[in-house]
Every structure is written in C-alpha cells, then in structure tokens.
Write a protein that holds these residues in place. Sequence first.
Motif, short mmCIF file in Angstrom:
data_model
loop_
_atom_site.label_atom_id
_atom_site.label_comp_id
_atom_site.label_asym_id
_atom_site.label_seq_id
_atom_site.Cartn_x
_atom_site.Cartn_y
_atom_site.Cartn_z
N HIS A 21 -7.36 5.48 0.67
CA HIS A 21 -7.29 4.96 -0.70
C HIS A 21 -6.58 5.95 -1.62
O HIS A 21 -5.75 5.55 -2.43
CB HIS A 21 -8.69 4.61 -1.19
CG HIS A 21 -9.26 3.38 -0.53
ND1 HIS A 21 -10.40 2.75 -0.92
CD2 HIS A 21 -8.80 2.65 0.53
CE1 HIS A 21 -10.64 1.70 -0.15
NE2 HIS A 21 -9.69 1.63 0.74
N ARG A 45 -7.03 -4.57 -5.36
CA ARG A 45 -7.29 -5.25 -4.09
C ARG A 45 -7.96 -6.60 -4.32
O ARG A 45 -7.73 -7.55 -3.60
CB ARG A 45 -8.19 -4.39 -3.19
CG ARG A 45 -7.49 -3.25 -2.49
CD ARG A 45 -8.36 -2.67 -1.37
NE ARG A 45 -9.64 -2.20 -1.86
CZ ARG A 45 -9.88 -0.98 -2.32
NH1 ARG A 45 -8.92 -0.07 -2.33
NH2 ARG A 45 -11.07 -0.65 -2.76
N GLU A 70 -16.01 5.70 -4.86
CA GLU A 70 -15.53 4.54 -4.11
C GLU A 70 -16.59 3.44 -4.09
O GLU A 70 -16.29 2.26 -4.31
CB GLU A 70 -15.16 4.94 -2.67
CG GLU A 70 -14.78 3.78 -1.75
CD GLU A 70 -13.49 3.07 -2.16
OE1 GLU A 70 -12.67 3.69 -2.86
OE2 GLU A 70 -13.31 1.89 -1.81
N LEU A 105 -9.64 5.35 -8.28
CA LEU A 105 -10.19 4.55 -7.18
C LEU A 105 -10.69 3.21 -7.70
O LEU A 105 -10.61 2.19 -7.00
CB LEU A 105 -11.36 5.30 -6.51
CG LEU A 105 -11.02 6.49 -5.61
CD1 LEU A 105 -12.31 7.17 -5.17
CD2 LEU A 105 -10.20 6.06 -4.39
N ARG A 141 0.84 -1.21 0.00
CA ARG A 141 0.00 0.00 0.00
C ARG A 141 0.87 1.25 0.00
O ARG A 141 0.52 2.26 -0.59
CB ARG A 141 -0.92 0.02 1.23
CG ARG A 141 -2.14 -0.84 1.12
CD ARG A 141 -3.17 -0.51 2.22
NE ARG A 141 -2.61 -0.63 3.56
CZ ARG A 141 -2.59 -1.74 4.27
NH1 ARG A 141 -3.13 -2.85 3.82
NH2 ARG A 141 -2.06 -1.76 5.47
#
Lengths: 296, 296, 296, 296
Positions: free
Chosen positions: C265, C289, D183, C282, A289
């Motif tokens: 994020h 992920r 998101e 995003l 990350r």
Amino acid sequence: MKVGFIGLGNMGAPMAKNLLGAGHEVIVWNRTASKAQPLQQQGARVAKTPGEAARDAEVVVSMLADDAAAEAAALGPDGIVGALPKGAVHVSSSTISVALSERLTKAHADAGQGYVSAPVFGRPEAAEGKQLWVLAAGPKAQVERVRPLLTALGRGLTELGEKPSSANVVKLSGNFLIASMMEALSEAFALAEKSGVERAAFLDVFKSVFARSPIFENYAGAIAKGQTTPAGFALRLGLKDVTLALEAGRAAEVPLPLASLLRDHFLTGVAQGRGDEDWSALGALAQERAGLQKKS
Amino acid sequence: MKVGFIGLGNMGAPMAKNLLGAGHEVIVWNRTASKAQPLQQQGARVAKTPGEAARDAEVVVSMLADDAAAEAAALGPDGIVGALPKGAVHVSSSTISVALSERLTKAHADAGQGYVSAPVFGRPEAAEGKQLWVLAAGPKAQVERVRPLLTALGRGLTELGEKPSSANVVKLSGNFLIASMMEALSEAFALAEKSGVERAAFLDVFKSVFARSPIFENYAGAIAKGQTTPAGFALRLGLKDVTLALEAGRAAEVPLPLASLLRDHFLTGVAQGRGDEDWSALGALAQERAGLQKKS
Amino acid sequence: MKVGFIGLGNMGAPMAKNLLGAGHEVIVWNRTASKAQPLQQQGARVAKTPGEAARDAEVVVSMLADDAAAEAAALGPDGIVGALPKGAVHVSSSTISVALSERLTKAHADAGQGYVSAPVFGRPEAAEGKQLWVLAAGPKAQVERVRPLLTALGRGLTELGEKPSSANVVKLSGNFLIASMMEALSEAFALAEKSGVERAAFLDVFKSVFARSPIFENYAGAIAKGQTTPAGFALRLGLKDVTLALEAGRAAEVPLPLASLLRDHFLTGVAQGRGDEDWSALGALAQERAGLQKKS
Amino acid sequence: MKVGFIGLGNMGAPMAKNLLGAGHEVIVWNRTASKAQPLQQQGARVAKTPGEAARDAEVVVSMLADDAAAEAAALGPDGIVGALPKGAVHVSSSTISVALSERLTKAHADAGQGYVSAPVFGRPEAAEGKQLWVLAAGPKAQVERVRPLLTALGRGLTELGEKPSSANVVKLSGNFLIASMMEALSEAFALAEKSGVERAAFLDVFKSVFARSPIFENYAGAIAKGQTTPAGFALRLGLKDVTLALEAGRAAEVPLPLASLLRDHFLTGVAQGRGDEDWSALGALAQERAGLQKKS
C-alpha cells in the motif's frame, strides 16, 4: 570464437559443453576446480581465476548462483572486469538482481568493455539438449557479436532492447509466474483434497484443460493489449466465482490466501466501476497501482 | 433420449443445439422466450416453464448464470424438482456454489430423482464446436445414463466421483487458476512496462517459454505427488528470486502484491526448515495451513 | 418499563440483571432454561418462548450468539416478530450480519413494530459493571424511547443515525480493529522473539508507548479528516521503515504478512505520487480502492 | 559530559537543546550548517565534520534520517568512527536498519569504541518537551555510562539487552504497529463511510472504546503470555465476525485487504484445530510460521 566460461554448475557445465561442441575455443573457470575436469577432457582449457579465463577472450560467459558469486567473479580480485580486453563482451546468464546488473553495466562500460545480459529459461536437461530459451539485452552491436554463442545454447531467443537489466527483470518475472502458478495449484489441490476430490483427478483436469492449451496465452494477449470491452467474461462474474471458491474453502476449512487477494482486486474493480469489463481488467488495476496510464 | 434443456444463454444455446444435432429429442426453456426461436426452427419444442420442460424428460440439462437463477429454475414454482419424473436425472452444468449443489442433491434425492453435477470448461466458441471439457460427478449409474449427452457436448470428460458437489469445487478451482494466472501476468506486465520492457516483447517471452510448454503441467504433477526432495530448484532460491522481483518492483515503483504473498510463503518454508526442499513445497505449506496431513 | 429479555449467555445475563436493578419489569427467555433461575430469584419472570417474553412487552432486548440464533428467536415459530405488540420496539444487541439486521428491520416494520440495533463493546465483566459502550441506530423516536434501557447497560452511547444496520457495521468494524491490532502484535512479537528480544521487554515498550497514549487516537483523527499535507511523517518514510522491518524479518526468518500488505500500500502511494504526503494517506488509498471520492 | 551531537533535523535539534539544558557541553554538526546557529546561540560549539564533533567527546549522539546519512556520518571520511577516542561511546538514535546497526556495532568494537543503539518514539513536539520514550540496547557498562543523557531526552527508557540491534528491531516494530493500526482504521473508515456512517461518528466510537482503553494492552499481554485457553472470545467467533465484515464490505463494494488476511489466519487456526482457543491464538500462528516453538 575465443570464449571464457565462468561457473560450471548444473546449468553452466552443459552450456559450456555446447559451446565447445559448436566449435568455439573455450577456457573455463569454476570455484571448485574438480568440476572442470570433464570439460578439460572435451577440449577446454582450465583457468585458475575468472580473470585468467577472461584475459584473452573475445567473449566471457558467466553462469553463477547468485549476486554474491556473480559480483565476486566480475568485480573481485582477479575478476572479469579487471582482465577482459577492451572491446570484448561479458555475457551474464546468471539470475541476478536488477541492481547488480546495472552496476556491472557501468563497470564494464567504464573499462571499455561490453556487457550483454542473457539469462535463460530451462532446467539442466534443457541446457544439455540445447533447449534453453535465451533472453538478450544490451547494445545492439554487442548482441549481434555474441549471437552465435546464444544460438548455440538454446532453441530460441527474445531480444529485450539495449538496456541489459531489462533481461533480468523479465527473467525474474518469469520465475515469479512459475511460483504464482504453483501457489494457485497448491491452494486448489488443498481445496480439492479436503473436499474429497482425488489429487490425481484434479491433475487430470489441469492437464486436459489448462496445461498446454491456449487459455493462458489468450489471457496474456488480452492483458498485454489492455482492451477490456466488450467483456468475454465479466469482472463481476470473476468476483462471484472467486467468492464462491472462498466460501467452499471456508466450508471445507481450507484457507486460500491467493483467492483472497484476487477477491480484493476484483472487488476494487467493481467498486471503481469496472464490473462489466472483462475480468482481464486485473491488468488495468495493476497498471493503476503502479501509477501507469490506463491503456484502454 | 428425451431431454429438457433449461437456459439458452451464450453457453446454453449451442449446447442445446449440439444435443439436437446428436439426435436427441429436446424441449427447451429460457426466461427470455425469444431466445428459444432459433432452436425451435432446428426442431426443438419450447416449454413455458422449467417444470414443463422437465415433465416428460428422461434427463434435464440446466445451464444458468448464477445461484439465484439455478435455484429458481430447480426449486421455484413450476420448477424442475416439482415436475421431473421419478428416476429421471437432472444434469446441472451451471457454475454454482458448492452449497447450492448440495441442496439440489438432497432435493432431487428426496423426490426420487437423480442429480449429476456437470459444469464445463470452455467459452461459447468451444460450446459451439463441441470442444468443451466436461466434469461429471454423481452416482455412477446416473453418470452412465447421461454419458451420451455429456460426450455430445465436448471433447472430453473427467469423472470426479459420486458426490455431485465435487465437480463444482473443481470448476471453481479452475476459474481460480485462470484468475491467478491473470493476476500474475498483470503484475509482471506492469513491472516490465515500468522497467522499460515492451509489452509485446514480454508477451513473446510468455508465449515462447510458458504458454503451451509442459512447465505448468510438470509443476502440477510435482504438487500432486508431494515429493519435494531432491530439489530441482530449491525453495530458498525461490525466496531469493521473488525477493529480487520485489526489489525490482520497489526500484521501479511497482507494487506486486502476489509476489509479496509468495515471499511470505517461501519465507515461512525457510523458517520451518524446508529451504533445501524443492520450491514446489508450496503445496505442502498449503496442505498444512488446511490441517491436512503432509504427504512427503 | 415492561421489558422482554432474550438470551442469557455470558453477556445477556448481566445485562438483564442490570435492567432489573434499574427498576424495570423483566421477563426473560433462554434456550437452556436453567440459566434463567438466578434472574428469577432476583425478580424476573421466565418465559417459555421468545414470543411469550415479547407478548406484553414495551421493549424486547435480545443478546444472542450469532445469526442463526438471532434469526430463530426473531423470525422462527413463537418468535419475537409474531408476538410483539404493534408500536413496541425490539432492541437487538447481538453481533449479527448487516444482511440479517436489514431483514429484521423490514420484518418489524411490516409488523408495525420498531427495531433499534444496539450492539455493545465490552466483555462480560464490563456488562456486569455497567461499563459497556453501546451503539444505537434506528428511527429517532424509537431510540429515544429505549434510551433509559441503553443507559442502564453501559457507561456511554454513540448514536449512529436512523438506519439500524449502521450500528452493526460499526460493531463489526470494531472487532476488526481489535483483530488487526492482535495480528500486528503477533507478527511484531514473533520478530522480536526470534531477534533475541524478550517478550516481556517488548510488552513493556508497547504499554509505555502505545497502549493508552493518544497516538492511535491522533492517527484516527487524521484519517477521519483526510488531510495529508503537510506531512508529519512522510509516506515514503513509512515505506522505508516497513521495508526495513521486512528485511529484519527475512534475516531472522520471520514472515510478516501484514507488513507485506502495508508495504504494497505504501508503494502504491509512492507510485501514485503521494510519497511526500503524510503516511496517514493510507486512508485516502482505502477510499480510492472503494471508489469513494478523495477528501484531500 | 562532553557530548558530540550529529544531525539537527526536526528531532535532533530539540534533543541537542535538551542536552545543553541539562548542563552538558555539546558540540554539534549538521550537513546544512545554518541549522546549527540557534544551538550555537544557546551555547553549543559547532563542528565542520562529524569527526570534529567526535574528536574530544566522551559520547557522540547521532540522529539522522536514514541508513545512507547514518552510514556516511559514521563510516565516511571525517566520520565518527575515525575520530572518536577509544573508550568513548556512540549513541545512535536514528531509525536505521538492523543490518547497518550490526555493521556499526562491529566497526566501533574494532576501533575500541562503544556503541549503544537508542532509537526513540515520539514526534518533534515530544522531543522538545522531553517526552520521548527511549529504547536502549548495548553492553551494560556502556548503557550505564550514557544513561544521564538518555534520561535527559525523554520521559522513560526501556532496556533491551546487550545486543544493540535489538533496539532497532523494536523501533521498526513500533512503526509497523502504528502503520498497521492506520491501515485497519483506513479500511474501517472506508467501510463505515460507504455504509452511510458519518466519519465523525465512527471516530467518536474509536475514541470512546479503543483509543486510551486497556483493550490493546490486555491483548498484547495475552499474546506475550501465549495462553489461549480458556478462551475469552473464541477464535471461531473471530472468524465469524471478520467474515461478516468482509460480507458487509462486499455488499457496500469496499475491499478490505487486511480483513482478508485476518480471515485467512483465523481460518488456518480453525483448520488446524484451534477454533475453540482464544482469538489471541493469532500470536501462536505467527510463532509457528516463524518456526518458533509453541508456547501454549
């Protein structure tokens, strides 16, 4: 050594006292002057401004509550930077921001003075009993010079390199670890309590199994090393167990936001093909990350 | 005692061996039969089904990987529930869900059998060395009856009342605590590393300051007790420090999701008027989210 | 068509009425029988069990509250699966789990029956006014066969392929989108209110700028396409703005947990080298992920 | 009106052009001077410093990239505050922090000048086409005075009271809403994709059901009003559906961190006795976290 000491709160007062006790010549300053009296009776001189405490000092130690107080004492009128002799060193033990630590580093360098960042771990009782753990970061020669003071304050010292703000990062990370453990405990106690388990019984388990055991130390070592195979306990089992904890939380109507966060990270690990690695692969996920290279 | 033992994995095999070593008569079953051979050489009998291992036993101990395996062994064809004599007790040491533990409780009660939930903390080495910590929950008489077995497995025992699933809640909570500490460490290591601090130096700090110290124990005690005034370290200072950690993370480009969660909880505490309480008031916030009464 | 209709709640009753109104022959069942009376007066027959409603039907439509109700009606005694003629189709409009949808798919296939998953978007008023939006997934021939019913229920239809559970995934995702927008609004209203902005004024801005504008549609298109360069609005500006929102929240003492998540994020994106891409990256982060290939 | 215009980026340039087109006398400044040429050809004068653009102006409008640029232009040497005539007004359209907005408010007041905060919603194309939505906050008389300029920039205006920083809070909240929706969409697309649903099909559903419908508007109204009974859709059903989405995410191996956050909030609502209220009670939970009074 001739030492200026800035800030006589719950932590600063016993620290200054221990420097006196170690035979140093100490001149103290505190915003509320009355707090200086006990130290005066023990042999300290009292200054009217931070600058006055710094003027003739070889080393100034400061221990203040936050960025605002630390900035005012160092950079404000009659402050440390304006008065400290060239070549003398400011030891900053306050828990302050990385940004302010970097500004102080530069200000002291510009003034031909030294700057060592030396925040401490420990509560007032530990300060009193010379049981603090001291972090120290700054140019090697400067750290050497102030070492006798640092060892007079605590039971041990970790050196963190030449960049002063490194010590602030580590101090802030340490408080973050404590807060994290408290949050985990808070959620676990809520789950236990609402499931009918006595708080005292859960506390007993925590003390018996975790508190002083090598468990956390071993996992810290695993994360530092970054080796995740072979797995001692597979990440997909970590996902299973934290999911079961969340299901228990739903049944008992106990939200567990930290467990939710862990579940998302474990599930990310599984989705990215790490299900059979050790669950300490959480460390590798954090590195990724952050855009750091994988170690494993 | 005549003991059936179900499940001879990394944990189960040394546990069964320790029961043999304590002088009990043990009959074992494992899905993969070959794993039973070493125990057979040490004197165990080998059963072809879980039911066969249970048929003549006073106590059956099971140690299986997950809900599916535990359910099959207990409730499936040739399973424990169908074979165990009335009055005998099933000791379930597997890390299973609260829901399955409750179903097993009921199934055994319906069959006139006892059920004690007894999950353990410790890795295979700890199982080998009788160093496990055992949780036990179930009707008092049944726990008494199996106590000699439980004490033969580990270094200590915490009893968690008469409801078997309580022990499962606590076991899951324990794994949640470990995972939480790992996540906190993972984020802290990433922050330290990207800020230029050696991983080994950070590990040294963790070992020196936190790992075996009473810090976590003391905070666990504070949260269990729920007393948040007077503050040792004020919640608003916790907010300050975790915010500084996040700012350091932003500067170094290191996301710290657990720190974000902590910040939100500390800020909730401040917004709700708890800023001057001890930062262990995180515990009270967790209770309130769960609809529990405040203790303080 | 001969249609069985199972479940006459706030949604099911007007749906069944619209099928009657479209000229179909409808036999209804509801757990609480009295709710069937109005439909009986409009020409429906009333069955005593789900199975009775299915026995002579070409198509059975079910609209039930949750997994438990849907499972009982389909798989329980006197249920749909046991009674529906071979070759007839079950249209399941309930909002149920993906797992149950897959079990029903298999159960109907084993029984030689068809299964189309067809959850709907819309409130009871929309059901009444034939304004529902219908999702449909299942084998093509079966979807064609039930199409006249689906078009009698709503204003439009999206087909989602041959796997019935795909429609359930999309329905759950839709409710997730609504809840997400509500959470975002909830936090924004709290921030506005505590900053001294009238709730009505903030609502006015939302209606004027966002509510029916193409903004969300455009961003949905951008995320679907996955093209993040050139940036319309750079991800690092997104990080800046959400950080400013969090700082405003801290000043006003308003926790903004969704903003914290967004910040993490965005910061991950910056740390991983995406700072100059469009903030709709995003979407790429979510794909990564999940272990999906990057599209860009 | 005589208008100074500071900042000719993608947004500023078309805004300045529209002021010229509305007949105002405009003097522009930009850090990179070449960007001023097109406006010069359309009749604007060009200043060498922000102060020069402000010196004879009745109103100065600024549209800059961030706090650093806005602070330099207003408070730096040759800046707006040092040059603007007493009684003239600075209209700040930049997306800046609440804290800077408050500092500018004070600096202008100290200098006997007016300050209106007027950030805008819309992309460069909207600026070009006078389709921006303008927020305005500041003393009523000052807002009235600059109204002709604000209406020349966009399609509408929301007034947000006398405190300039209120407009900044709302602008930041607006960008937060967009990021939140992105998101949510990002996670939903990842779930859909990994579950086998075409991105184009999911986009079609979003456009058909949500994008321009009154859904979000209705929920915004519900949250603004704070009335949560009777429930249109019960909070415990929201918990059910978001939990089903998370279970689908686990099965497909797709982490859904926003869904996790929603689940924790819904579960908190249920634990605190709000399970039968409308799921828009998320708004009340946000208020409570912020220490605001419950409205319901």
